[in-house]
Scaffold this active site. Structure first.
Site, mmCIF file in Angstrom:
data_model
loop_
_atom_site.group_PDB
_atom_site.id
_atom_site.type_symbol
_atom_site.label_atom_id
_atom_site.label_comp_id
_atom_site.label_asym_id
_atom_site.label_seq_id
_atom_site.Cartn_x
_atom_site.Cartn_y
_atom_site.Cartn_z
ATOM 1 N N ARG A 46 -23.302 15.842 -8.414
ATOM 2 C CA ARG A 46 -24.138 16.345 -9.504
ATOM 3 C C ARG A 46 -25.460 16.892 -8.979
ATOM 4 N NH1 ARG A 46 -24.779 11.770 -13.745
ATOM 5 N NH2 ARG A 46 -24.908 10.803 -11.711
ATOM 6 N N LYS A 145 -9.801 3.302 -7.896
ATOM 7 C CA LYS A 145 -10.039 2.233 -8.841
ATOM 8 C C LYS A 145 -11.478 2.230 -9.354
ATOM 9 C CE LYS A 145 -10.958 -1.861 -7.696
ATOM 10 N NZ LYS A 145 -11.550 -3.081 -7.083
ATOM 11 N N HIS A 175 -6.220 0.323 -1.853
ATOM 12 C CA HIS A 175 -6.398 0.436 -0.392
ATOM 13 C C HIS A 175 -5.728 -0.713 0.356
ATOM 14 C CE1 HIS A 175 -9.849 -2.270 -0.946
ATOM 15 N NE2 HIS A 175 -9.808 -2.500 0.361
ATOM 16 N N LYS A 179 -3.298 -1.151 4.403
ATOM 17 C CA LYS A 179 -3.615 -2.035 5.535
ATOM 18 C C LYS A 179 -2.381 -2.212 6.410
ATOM 19 C CE LYS A 179 -7.379 -4.335 3.227
ATOM 20 N NZ LYS A 179 -8.654 -4.413 3.929
ATOM 21 N N GLU A 213 -13.746 -13.575 0.337
ATOM 22 C CA GLU A 213 -14.821 -12.790 0.949
ATOM 23 C C GLU A 213 -16.091 -13.623 1.035
ATOM 24 O OE1 GLU A 213 -14.852 -8.405 -0.455
ATOM 25 O OE2 GLU A 213 -14.362 -9.600 -2.200
ATOM 26 N N ASP A 232 -11.122 -6.906 -10.686
ATOM 27 C CA ASP A 232 -11.552 -6.251 -9.445
ATOM 28 C C ASP A 232 -10.546 -6.455 -8.308
ATOM 29 O OD1 ASP A 232 -13.536 -4.852 -7.846
ATOM 30 O OD2 ASP A 232 -13.946 -6.762 -6.878
ATOM 31 N N HIS A 237 -5.063 -5.645 -6.030
ATOM 32 C CA HIS A 237 -4.725 -5.981 -4.635
ATOM 33 C C HIS A 237 -3.775 -7.178 -4.527
ATOM 34 C CE1 HIS A 237 -7.847 -3.152 -4.020
ATOM 35 N NE2 HIS A 237 -8.869 -3.981 -4.014
ATOM 36 N N LYS A 337 -15.582 -14.308 -4.257
ATOM 37 C CA LYS A 337 -16.729 -13.823 -3.478
ATOM 38 C C LYS A 337 -17.547 -15.031 -3.049
ATOM 39 C CE LYS A 337 -16.788 -9.193 -4.947
ATOM 40 N NZ LYS A 337 -16.172 -8.457 -3.847
HETATM 41 C C1 BG6 Z 1 -12.493 -3.621 -3.532
HETATM 42 C C2 BG6 Z 1 -13.293 -4.480 -4.465
HETATM 43 O O1 BG6 Z 1 -11.398 -3.051 -4.188
HETATM 44 O O2 BG6 Z 1 -12.017 -4.428 -2.460
HETATM 45 C C3 BG6 Z 1 -14.438 -5.165 -3.753
HETATM 46 O O3 BG6 Z 1 -13.814 -3.666 -5.524
HETATM 47 C C4 BG6 Z 1 -13.931 -5.904 -2.537
HETATM 48 O O4 BG6 Z 1 -15.124 -6.048 -4.638
HETATM 49 C C5 BG6 Z 1 -13.047 -5.014 -1.683
HETATM 50 O O5 BG6 Z 1 -15.047 -6.343 -1.800
HETATM 51 C C6 BG6 Z 1 -12.383 -5.821 -0.577
HETATM 52 O O6 BG6 Z 1 -11.716 -4.953 0.279
HETATM 53 P P1 BG6 Z 1 -11.563 -5.295 1.826
HETATM 54 O O7 BG6 Z 1 -10.697 -4.207 2.365
HETATM 55 O O8 BG6 Z 1 -12.942 -5.300 2.379
HETATM 56 O O9 BG6 Z 1 -10.925 -6.650 1.878
#
Ligand code: BG6
Length: 486
Positions: A46, A145, A175, A179, A213, A232, A237, A337
Protein backbone atom coordinates in the site's frame (compact mmCIF):
# COMPACT_ATOMS: atom_id res chain seq x y z
CA UNK A 1 12.00 -30.31 -12.78
CA UNK A 2 13.17 -26.95 -14.12
CA UNK A 3 10.89 -24.01 -13.56
CA UNK A 4 9.37 -22.14 -16.45
CA UNK A 5 9.66 -18.39 -16.40
CA UNK A 6 7.33 -16.69 -13.94
CA UNK A 7 6.06 -13.49 -12.39
CA UNK A 8 5.53 -14.04 -8.67
CA UNK A 9 3.30 -11.33 -7.24
CA UNK A 10 3.46 -10.93 -3.47
CA UNK A 11 0.46 -9.11 -2.03
CA UNK A 12 1.59 -8.03 1.41
CA UNK A 13 4.96 -7.60 -0.27
CA UNK A 14 6.32 -5.28 2.39
CA UNK A 15 4.79 -7.26 5.26
CA UNK A 16 6.34 -9.45 7.89
CA UNK A 17 5.96 -12.79 6.10
CA UNK A 18 7.42 -11.48 2.86
CA UNK A 19 10.40 -9.97 4.64
CA UNK A 20 11.08 -12.82 7.07
CA UNK A 21 10.27 -15.86 4.99
CA UNK A 22 9.25 -15.39 1.36
CA UNK A 23 12.03 -13.16 0.06
CA UNK A 24 14.75 -15.10 1.94
CA UNK A 25 13.28 -18.33 0.49
CA UNK A 26 13.39 -16.94 -3.03
CA UNK A 27 16.93 -15.70 -2.46
CA UNK A 28 18.04 -19.18 -1.42
CA UNK A 29 16.44 -20.72 -4.53
CA UNK A 30 18.04 -18.05 -6.69
CA UNK A 31 21.48 -18.89 -5.31
CA UNK A 32 20.71 -22.58 -5.89
CA UNK A 33 20.10 -21.66 -9.55
CA UNK A 34 16.50 -22.85 -9.49
CA UNK A 35 15.04 -19.63 -10.84
CA UNK A 36 14.92 -18.86 -14.57
CA UNK A 37 17.13 -15.85 -15.37
CA UNK A 38 14.23 -13.54 -16.21
CA UNK A 39 11.85 -14.64 -13.44
CA UNK A 40 10.58 -11.72 -11.36
CA UNK A 41 9.16 -11.02 -7.95
CA UNK A 42 6.61 -8.24 -7.90
CA UNK A 43 6.06 -6.97 -4.37
CA UNK A 44 2.75 -5.25 -3.91
CA UNK A 45 2.17 -2.90 -0.99
CA UNK A 46 0.00 0.00 0.00
CA UNK A 47 2.86 2.27 0.85
CA UNK A 48 3.57 4.79 -1.84
CA UNK A 49 7.33 4.36 -1.84
CA UNK A 50 9.47 4.13 -4.91
CA UNK A 51 11.49 1.17 -6.13
CA UNK A 52 14.73 2.45 -4.60
CA UNK A 53 13.24 3.01 -1.18
CA UNK A 54 11.57 -0.39 -1.24
CA UNK A 55 14.85 -2.09 -2.07
CA UNK A 56 16.45 -0.30 0.86
CA UNK A 57 13.72 -1.74 3.09
CA UNK A 58 14.36 -5.22 1.68
CA UNK A 59 18.05 -4.74 2.42
CA UNK A 60 17.48 -3.66 6.01
CA UNK A 61 14.49 -5.85 6.88
CA UNK A 62 14.70 -9.01 4.83
CA UNK A 63 18.40 -9.57 4.25
CA UNK A 64 19.17 -10.08 7.97
CA UNK A 65 16.77 -13.07 7.91
CA UNK A 66 18.85 -14.92 5.35
CA UNK A 67 20.74 -17.48 7.37
CA UNK A 68 22.24 -19.49 4.56
CA UNK A 69 23.68 -19.40 2.04
CA UNK A 70 25.77 -16.42 3.11
CA UNK A 71 24.80 -13.33 1.17
CA UNK A 72 27.38 -12.10 -1.30
CA UNK A 73 27.20 -8.70 -2.97
CA UNK A 74 27.01 -10.28 -6.40
CA UNK A 75 24.22 -12.74 -5.54
CA UNK A 76 22.30 -10.03 -3.70
CA UNK A 77 22.51 -7.67 -6.68
CA UNK A 78 21.29 -10.44 -9.02
CA UNK A 79 18.42 -11.29 -6.67
CA UNK A 80 17.24 -7.75 -6.03
CA UNK A 81 17.30 -7.03 -9.77
CA UNK A 82 14.33 -9.42 -9.96
CA UNK A 83 12.29 -7.37 -7.51
CA UNK A 84 9.75 -4.85 -8.72
CA UNK A 85 7.75 -2.80 -6.25
CA UNK A 86 4.18 -1.87 -7.11
CA UNK A 87 2.05 0.33 -4.90
CA UNK A 88 -1.71 -0.15 -4.98
CA UNK A 89 -4.70 -0.34 -2.71
CA UNK A 90 -5.91 -3.95 -2.66
CA UNK A 91 -9.55 -2.90 -2.35
CA UNK A 92 -9.52 -0.27 -5.11
CA UNK A 93 -9.99 -1.84 -8.51
CA UNK A 94 -8.77 1.26 -10.32
CA UNK A 95 -5.48 1.30 -8.46
CA UNK A 96 -4.36 -1.98 -10.10
CA UNK A 97 -3.09 -0.27 -13.26
CA UNK A 98 0.57 -0.24 -12.16
CA UNK A 99 0.29 -4.00 -11.62
CA UNK A 100 -1.29 -4.44 -15.05
CA UNK A 101 1.68 -2.68 -16.61
CA UNK A 102 4.25 -4.48 -14.46
CA UNK A 103 3.06 -7.97 -15.43
CA UNK A 104 4.41 -9.51 -18.57
CA UNK A 105 1.76 -10.63 -21.04
CA UNK A 106 3.32 -13.77 -22.54
CA UNK A 107 0.55 -16.40 -22.01
CA UNK A 108 3.12 -19.18 -21.47
CA UNK A 109 4.43 -17.42 -18.40
CA UNK A 110 3.45 -18.74 -14.96
CA UNK A 111 1.78 -16.11 -12.82
CA UNK A 112 1.53 -16.64 -9.10
CA UNK A 113 -0.46 -14.31 -6.87
CA UNK A 114 0.63 -14.93 -3.29
CA UNK A 115 -1.87 -13.40 -0.87
CA UNK A 116 0.11 -12.79 2.31
CA UNK A 117 -2.63 -10.44 3.49
CA UNK A 118 -5.38 -10.62 6.09
CA UNK A 119 -8.04 -13.02 4.77
CA UNK A 120 -10.78 -10.39 4.56
CA UNK A 121 -8.91 -9.05 1.54
CA UNK A 122 -8.74 -12.35 -0.38
CA UNK A 123 -12.06 -11.99 -2.10
CA UNK A 124 -11.57 -8.39 -3.17
CA UNK A 125 -8.07 -9.01 -4.46
CA UNK A 126 -9.30 -11.94 -6.54
CA UNK A 127 -12.21 -9.90 -7.91
CA UNK A 128 -9.95 -6.98 -8.71
CA UNK A 129 -7.43 -9.24 -10.46
CA UNK A 130 -10.28 -10.65 -12.56
CA UNK A 131 -11.75 -7.20 -13.26
CA UNK A 132 -8.37 -6.11 -14.58
CA UNK A 133 -8.17 -9.25 -16.70
CA UNK A 134 -5.08 -10.48 -14.88
CA UNK A 135 -6.12 -14.10 -14.35
CA UNK A 136 -4.74 -16.26 -17.13
CA UNK A 137 -5.04 -20.08 -17.43
CA UNK A 138 -1.44 -20.19 -16.19
CA UNK A 139 -2.23 -18.17 -13.06
CA UNK A 140 -2.19 -19.59 -9.54
CA UNK A 141 -3.20 -18.10 -6.25
CA UNK A 142 -1.58 -18.89 -2.91
CA UNK A 143 -3.62 -18.35 0.26
CA UNK A 144 -1.72 -17.78 3.47
CA UNK A 145 -3.24 -18.46 6.86
CA UNK A 146 -5.42 -17.71 8.71
CA UNK A 147 -7.81 -19.37 6.27
CA UNK A 148 -10.92 -18.25 8.10
CA UNK A 149 -11.77 -18.24 11.78
CA UNK A 150 -14.64 -20.72 11.67
CA UNK A 151 -16.49 -22.91 9.19
CA UNK A 152 -18.63 -20.12 7.76
CA UNK A 153 -15.68 -17.82 7.04
CA UNK A 154 -13.63 -20.68 5.55
CA UNK A 155 -16.56 -21.54 3.27
CA UNK A 156 -16.84 -17.93 2.29
CA UNK A 157 -13.14 -17.76 1.37
CA UNK A 158 -13.45 -20.95 -0.66
CA UNK A 159 -16.56 -19.69 -2.46
CA UNK A 160 -15.22 -16.23 -3.20
CA UNK A 161 -11.74 -17.26 -4.32
CA UNK A 162 -13.41 -20.11 -6.23
CA UNK A 163 -15.37 -17.64 -8.34
CA UNK A 164 -12.13 -16.43 -9.89
CA UNK A 165 -9.72 -19.39 -9.64
CA UNK A 166 -10.40 -23.07 -10.33
CA UNK A 167 -9.60 -25.41 -7.41
CA UNK A 168 -6.58 -26.66 -9.39
CA UNK A 169 -5.20 -23.09 -9.33
CA UNK A 170 -5.60 -22.59 -5.55
CA UNK A 171 -2.68 -23.31 -3.20
CA UNK A 172 -3.67 -23.17 0.49
CA UNK A 173 -0.44 -23.09 2.44
CA UNK A 174 0.20 -24.91 5.67
CA UNK A 175 3.94 -24.45 6.13
CA UNK A 176 4.14 -27.54 8.36
CA UNK A 177 3.56 -29.66 5.26
CA UNK A 178 6.70 -28.15 3.78
CA UNK A 179 8.90 -29.36 6.62
CA UNK A 180 11.40 -32.04 5.71
CA UNK A 181 10.36 -34.50 8.38
CA UNK A 182 6.72 -34.39 7.42
CA UNK A 183 7.64 -35.63 4.00
CA UNK A 184 9.95 -38.12 5.59
CA UNK A 185 6.98 -39.46 7.46
CA UNK A 186 5.41 -40.24 4.08
CA UNK A 187 8.67 -41.90 3.06
CA UNK A 188 8.79 -43.88 6.28
CA UNK A 189 5.21 -45.09 6.07
CA UNK A 190 5.03 -45.82 2.36
CA UNK A 191 8.65 -46.44 1.36
CA UNK A 192 9.16 -49.27 3.85
CA UNK A 193 7.37 -52.56 4.33
CA UNK A 194 8.11 -52.59 8.03
CA UNK A 195 5.64 -50.14 9.47
CA UNK A 196 2.45 -50.40 7.48
CA UNK A 197 1.35 -53.82 8.84
CA UNK A 198 1.84 -52.49 12.38
CA UNK A 199 0.28 -49.10 11.73
CA UNK A 200 -3.11 -49.83 13.27
CA UNK A 201 -5.05 -50.30 16.46
CA UNK A 202 -3.92 -53.90 16.92
CA UNK A 203 -0.31 -52.79 17.50
CA UNK A 204 -0.34 -49.08 18.28
CA UNK A 205 -1.48 -48.00 21.72
CA UNK A 206 -1.46 -44.21 21.29
CA UNK A 207 -0.03 -41.31 19.34
CA UNK A 208 1.20 -37.99 20.73
CA UNK A 209 1.69 -34.90 18.59
CA UNK A 210 3.31 -31.88 20.21
CA UNK A 211 4.25 -28.48 18.84
CA UNK A 212 5.68 -26.49 21.73
CA UNK A 213 7.26 -23.07 21.45
CA UNK A 214 9.34 -21.06 23.89
CA UNK A 215 8.28 -17.91 22.07
CA UNK A 216 5.46 -15.80 23.39
CA UNK A 217 3.06 -13.77 21.31
CA UNK A 218 5.55 -10.97 20.71
CA UNK A 219 4.22 -8.17 18.55
CA UNK A 220 1.40 -10.23 17.04
CA UNK A 221 -1.14 -9.56 19.78
CA UNK A 222 -3.62 -7.89 17.42
CA UNK A 223 -3.94 -11.12 15.47
CA UNK A 224 -3.25 -13.64 18.20
CA UNK A 225 -5.75 -12.49 20.78
CA UNK A 226 -8.60 -12.94 18.30
CA UNK A 227 -7.23 -16.33 17.32
CA UNK A 228 -5.73 -18.41 20.14
CA UNK A 229 -3.84 -21.70 20.02
CA UNK A 230 -6.77 -23.73 18.71
CA UNK A 231 -7.19 -21.61 15.59
CA UNK A 232 -3.54 -20.61 15.22
CA UNK A 233 -1.94 -24.06 15.50
CA UNK A 234 -4.30 -26.93 16.11
CA UNK A 235 -6.93 -26.49 13.42
CA UNK A 236 -4.19 -26.41 10.80
CA UNK A 237 -0.68 -27.61 11.67
CA UNK A 238 -1.53 -30.28 14.24
CA UNK A 239 -4.46 -31.65 12.27
CA UNK A 240 -2.35 -31.80 9.12
CA UNK A 241 0.31 -33.79 10.99
CA UNK A 242 -2.40 -36.06 12.37
CA UNK A 243 -3.69 -36.63 8.84
CA UNK A 244 -0.27 -37.69 7.57
CA UNK A 245 0.13 -40.10 10.49
CA UNK A 246 -3.35 -41.57 10.27
CA UNK A 247 -4.31 -41.56 6.60
CA UNK A 248 -4.87 -44.74 4.62
CA UNK A 249 -2.15 -45.45 2.04
CA UNK A 250 -2.95 -43.24 -0.96
CA UNK A 251 -2.64 -44.93 -4.35
CA UNK A 252 0.03 -42.43 -5.40
CA UNK A 253 1.62 -39.16 -4.36
CA UNK A 254 -0.69 -37.34 -6.80
CA UNK A 255 -2.43 -34.35 -5.17
CA UNK A 256 -5.93 -35.73 -5.03
CA UNK A 257 -4.85 -39.22 -3.96
CA UNK A 258 -3.13 -37.76 -0.91
CA UNK A 259 -5.77 -35.14 -0.23
CA UNK A 260 -8.62 -37.65 -0.49
CA UNK A 261 -6.84 -39.81 2.11
CA UNK A 262 -6.34 -36.82 4.43
CA UNK A 263 -9.94 -35.73 4.00
CA UNK A 264 -11.12 -39.15 5.08
CA UNK A 265 -9.19 -38.80 8.34
CA UNK A 266 -10.63 -35.34 9.04
CA UNK A 267 -14.13 -36.62 8.40
CA UNK A 268 -13.56 -39.61 10.69
CA UNK A 269 -12.47 -37.57 13.72
CA UNK A 270 -14.90 -38.25 16.53
CA UNK A 271 -17.02 -35.16 17.13
CA UNK A 272 -16.92 -33.61 20.60
CA UNK A 273 -20.10 -33.03 22.57
CA UNK A 274 -20.19 -30.50 25.43
CA UNK A 275 -19.53 -33.35 27.86
CA UNK A 276 -16.71 -35.11 26.00
CA UNK A 277 -15.18 -31.74 25.26
CA UNK A 278 -14.95 -30.79 28.92
CA UNK A 279 -13.34 -34.15 29.69
CA UNK A 280 -10.90 -34.27 26.82
CA UNK A 281 -9.65 -30.76 26.18
CA UNK A 282 -7.51 -28.53 28.37
CA UNK A 283 -6.87 -24.89 27.50
CA UNK A 284 -4.35 -22.70 29.24
CA UNK A 285 -2.91 -19.20 29.21
CA UNK A 286 0.62 -18.36 30.25
CA UNK A 287 1.49 -16.27 33.24
CA UNK A 288 4.81 -14.65 34.05
CA UNK A 289 7.69 -17.07 34.39
CA UNK A 290 11.17 -17.85 33.17
CA UNK A 291 12.19 -19.08 29.76
CA UNK A 292 15.85 -20.00 29.34
CA UNK A 293 16.51 -18.33 32.68
CA UNK A 294 15.03 -15.02 31.53
CA UNK A 295 11.98 -13.49 33.21
CA UNK A 296 9.08 -13.11 30.77
CA UNK A 297 5.74 -11.39 31.35
CA UNK A 298 2.32 -12.87 31.64
CA UNK A 299 0.24 -13.07 28.43
CA UNK A 300 -2.04 -10.35 29.74
CA UNK A 301 0.92 -8.06 30.35
CA UNK A 302 2.29 -8.42 26.82
CA UNK A 303 2.05 -5.20 24.74
CA UNK A 304 -1.54 -4.55 23.58
CA UNK A 305 -3.00 -7.53 25.45
CA UNK A 306 -6.57 -7.03 26.63
CA UNK A 307 -6.51 -6.99 30.42
CA UNK A 308 -9.13 -9.69 30.82
CA UNK A 309 -8.23 -11.73 27.75
CA UNK A 310 -9.62 -15.27 27.76
CA UNK A 311 -7.58 -16.32 24.73
CA UNK A 312 -5.85 -19.66 25.12
CA UNK A 313 -2.11 -19.87 24.48
CA UNK A 314 -2.08 -23.61 25.17
CA UNK A 315 -4.33 -26.46 24.23
CA UNK A 316 -4.06 -30.18 24.86
CA UNK A 317 -6.63 -32.73 23.81
CA UNK A 318 -7.39 -36.36 23.39
CA UNK A 319 -8.85 -37.00 19.95
CA UNK A 320 -10.11 -40.21 18.41
CA UNK A 321 -10.57 -41.44 14.89
CA UNK A 322 -13.61 -43.57 14.19
CA UNK A 323 -12.30 -46.03 11.62
CA UNK A 324 -11.46 -49.72 11.62
CA UNK A 325 -7.79 -48.84 11.64
CA UNK A 326 -7.86 -46.44 14.57
CA UNK A 327 -10.93 -47.06 16.72
CA UNK A 328 -9.95 -46.79 20.38
CA UNK A 329 -6.43 -45.39 19.76
CA UNK A 330 -6.08 -42.03 21.50
CA UNK A 331 -4.35 -39.24 19.59
CA UNK A 332 -3.07 -36.72 22.15
CA UNK A 333 -2.49 -33.32 20.60
CA UNK A 334 -0.77 -30.47 22.35
CA UNK A 335 0.53 -27.04 21.47
CA UNK A 336 1.48 -23.96 23.43
CA UNK A 337 3.48 -20.77 23.62
CA UNK A 338 6.03 -19.98 26.33
CA UNK A 339 6.64 -23.64 27.01
CA UNK A 340 9.68 -25.20 28.62
CA UNK A 341 11.24 -26.03 25.25
CA UNK A 342 10.74 -25.50 21.54
CA UNK A 343 10.02 -28.80 19.94
CA UNK A 344 7.74 -30.40 17.41
CA UNK A 345 7.44 -34.14 17.40
CA UNK A 346 5.18 -37.09 16.81
CA UNK A 347 5.42 -40.10 19.08
CA UNK A 348 3.85 -43.37 17.99
CA UNK A 349 3.77 -45.83 20.89
CA UNK A 350 3.29 -49.51 20.30
CA UNK A 351 1.62 -51.98 22.63
CA UNK A 352 3.27 -54.02 25.36
CA UNK A 353 4.70 -57.41 24.47
CA UNK A 354 2.10 -60.08 25.25
CA UNK A 355 4.36 -62.33 27.31
CA UNK A 356 7.87 -62.28 28.73
CA UNK A 357 10.11 -65.28 28.15
CA UNK A 358 12.80 -63.66 30.32
CA UNK A 359 13.23 -63.47 34.07
CA UNK A 360 11.67 -60.07 34.14
CA UNK A 361 8.00 -59.19 34.13
CA UNK A 362 6.35 -57.85 30.98
CA UNK A 363 5.78 -54.60 32.88
CA UNK A 364 9.56 -54.03 32.91
CA UNK A 365 9.58 -53.88 29.10
CA UNK A 366 9.27 -50.36 27.82
CA UNK A 367 6.86 -50.54 24.86
CA UNK A 368 8.46 -49.77 21.51
CA UNK A 369 7.96 -46.27 20.26
CA UNK A 370 8.81 -44.31 17.20
CA UNK A 371 9.67 -40.65 17.70
CA UNK A 372 9.50 -38.47 14.63
CA UNK A 373 11.20 -35.15 15.38
CA UNK A 374 10.42 -32.13 13.23
CA UNK A 375 12.13 -29.52 15.37
CA UNK A 376 14.65 -28.43 16.52
CA UNK A 377 16.73 -31.18 14.93
CA UNK A 378 15.16 -33.49 12.37
CA UNK A 379 15.30 -37.17 12.95
CA UNK A 380 13.71 -40.48 13.72
CA UNK A 381 14.23 -42.55 16.79
CA UNK A 382 13.01 -46.09 17.33
CA UNK A 383 12.98 -47.16 20.97
CA UNK A 384 13.57 -50.86 21.40
CA UNK A 385 14.46 -53.30 24.15
CA UNK A 386 17.96 -54.79 23.92
CA UNK A 387 20.13 -57.04 26.03
CA UNK A 388 22.50 -55.38 28.48
CA UNK A 389 26.03 -56.50 27.50
CA UNK A 390 27.74 -59.06 29.69
CA UNK A 391 26.68 -62.02 31.68
CA UNK A 392 23.03 -62.88 32.21
CA UNK A 393 19.98 -61.87 30.25
CA UNK A 394 18.79 -58.49 31.34
CA UNK A 395 16.90 -56.33 28.85
CA UNK A 396 16.98 -52.56 28.86
CA UNK A 397 15.60 -49.81 26.61
CA UNK A 398 17.89 -48.84 23.72
CA UNK A 399 17.57 -46.50 20.78
CA UNK A 400 17.98 -46.69 17.03
CA UNK A 401 18.58 -43.20 15.83
CA UNK A 402 18.45 -41.64 12.39
CA UNK A 403 19.72 -38.08 12.41
CA UNK A 404 18.88 -36.55 9.05
CA UNK A 405 21.64 -33.97 9.27
CA UNK A 406 24.24 -36.64 9.93
CA UNK A 407 22.91 -39.19 7.45
CA UNK A 408 22.23 -36.87 4.55
CA UNK A 409 24.73 -34.15 3.91
CA UNK A 410 22.63 -32.46 1.24
CA UNK A 411 21.73 -28.85 1.96
CA UNK A 412 18.53 -28.14 3.87
CA UNK A 413 15.53 -26.33 2.48
CA UNK A 414 13.24 -24.18 4.53
CA UNK A 415 9.54 -25.11 4.36
CA UNK A 416 8.73 -21.95 2.41
CA UNK A 417 11.45 -22.65 -0.15
CA UNK A 418 10.00 -26.06 -0.87
CA UNK A 419 6.41 -24.86 -0.96
CA UNK A 420 7.19 -21.89 -3.19
CA UNK A 421 8.99 -24.18 -5.61
CA UNK A 422 5.97 -26.50 -5.60
CA UNK A 423 3.63 -23.62 -6.40
CA UNK A 424 5.88 -22.46 -9.22
CA UNK A 425 6.00 -26.03 -10.57
CA UNK A 426 2.25 -26.50 -10.24
CA UNK A 427 2.61 -29.33 -7.72
CA UNK A 428 -0.43 -29.37 -5.40
CA UNK A 429 0.21 -32.40 -3.17
CA UNK A 430 1.44 -30.43 -0.17
CA UNK A 431 -1.41 -27.92 -0.22
CA UNK A 432 -4.83 -28.25 1.37
CA UNK A 433 -7.85 -28.69 -0.81
CA UNK A 434 -10.96 -26.61 -0.07
CA UNK A 435 -12.95 -29.55 1.32
CA UNK A 436 -10.07 -30.45 3.67
CA UNK A 437 -10.03 -26.93 5.04
CA UNK A 438 -13.77 -27.03 5.64
CA UNK A 439 -13.64 -30.48 7.26
CA UNK A 440 -10.97 -29.28 9.69
CA UNK A 441 -13.05 -26.25 10.67
CA UNK A 442 -16.16 -28.36 10.95
CA UNK A 443 -14.43 -30.54 13.52
CA UNK A 444 -13.06 -27.71 15.66
CA UNK A 445 -16.17 -25.56 15.48
CA UNK A 446 -18.07 -27.19 18.38
CA UNK A 447 -15.01 -26.53 20.55
CA UNK A 448 -14.89 -22.87 19.54
CA UNK A 449 -18.64 -22.46 20.11
CA UNK A 450 -18.42 -24.10 23.48
CA UNK A 451 -15.57 -21.87 24.62
CA UNK A 452 -17.35 -18.80 23.37
CA UNK A 453 -20.34 -19.52 25.56
CA UNK A 454 -18.26 -20.59 28.53
CA UNK A 455 -17.03 -17.66 30.57
CA UNK A 456 -14.48 -19.62 32.60
CA UNK A 457 -10.85 -18.71 32.15
CA UNK A 458 -8.22 -20.87 30.48
CA UNK A 459 -6.09 -22.50 33.17
CA UNK A 460 -3.04 -20.38 34.01
CA UNK A 461 0.41 -21.93 33.63
CA UNK A 462 3.78 -20.43 34.37
CA UNK A 463 5.80 -19.46 31.30
CA UNK A 464 8.67 -21.88 30.82
CA UNK A 465 6.72 -24.97 31.89
CA UNK A 466 4.92 -27.72 29.99
CA UNK A 467 1.50 -26.14 30.51
CA UNK A 468 -1.20 -26.64 33.11
CA UNK A 469 -1.08 -29.71 35.34
CA UNK A 470 -4.51 -30.58 33.92
CA UNK A 471 -2.77 -31.47 30.64
CA UNK A 472 -0.68 -34.09 32.43
CA UNK A 473 -3.80 -35.30 34.20
CA UNK A 474 -5.62 -35.63 30.86
CA UNK A 475 -3.13 -38.16 29.55
CA UNK A 476 -2.41 -39.52 33.05
CA UNK A 477 -6.02 -40.68 33.28
CA UNK A 478 -5.15 -43.24 30.60
CA UNK A 479 -2.06 -44.35 32.54
CA UNK A 480 0.25 -42.40 30.20
CA UNK A 481 2.58 -39.41 30.27
CA UNK A 482 3.67 -36.81 27.78
CA UNK A 483 7.01 -37.93 26.45
CA UNK A 484 9.24 -35.36 28.11
CA UNK A 485 7.58 -36.07 31.43
CA UNK A 486 8.07 -39.84 31.12
C1 BG6 B 1 2.45 -20.10 12.64
C2 BG6 B 1 1.75 -19.55 13.84
O1 BG6 B 1 1.54 -20.66 11.74
O2 BG6 B 1 3.35 -21.12 13.07
C3 BG6 B 1 2.73 -19.01 14.86
O3 BG6 B 1 0.87 -18.49 13.43
C4 BG6 B 1 3.76 -20.06 15.20
O4 BG6 B 1 2.04 -18.58 16.04
C5 BG6 B 1 4.36 -20.66 13.94
O5 BG6 B 1 4.76 -19.46 15.99
C6 BG6 B 1 5.24 -21.85 14.29
O6 BG6 B 1 5.91 -22.27 13.14
P1 BG6 B 1 7.36 -22.93 13.23
O7 BG6 B 1 7.66 -23.35 11.83
O8 BG6 B 1 8.25 -21.86 13.75
O9 BG6 B 1 7.22 -24.07 14.19
Amino acid sequence: MALTDFDLVLFGGSGDLAMRKLLPAMYARDVAKDLPPTARIICVGRQDCGQEEFLRTVESTSRPHIKSPAVTAEAWARFTARIVYVSLSATDVDSYLPLVSALRTDPALTRVYYLATPPHLFSQICDNLAANDLVTPNSRVVLEKPLGRDLASAKQINAEVGKVFAESQIYRIDHYLGKETVQNLLALRFGNILFEPLWRREWISDVQITIAEKLGVGNRMGYYDTSGALRDMLQNHLLQLLCIVAMEPPTSIAPDAVRDAKLQVLRSLKKFTPTTLAQNIVRGQYRAGHVDGKAVPSYRDEPDAPEQSRTETFVAMKAEIDTWRWAGVPFYLRTGKRMADSLAEIVVRFKHIPHSIFHQPTSSFQPNSLVIRLQPDEGLRMNLMAKTPGDGMRLKPAELELDFRESFKSPRMDAYERLLLDVLRGQLTLFMRGDELEAAWEWVEPILNNWEQDDTMPIPYAAGTWGPAAASALIGRDGLQWREEA
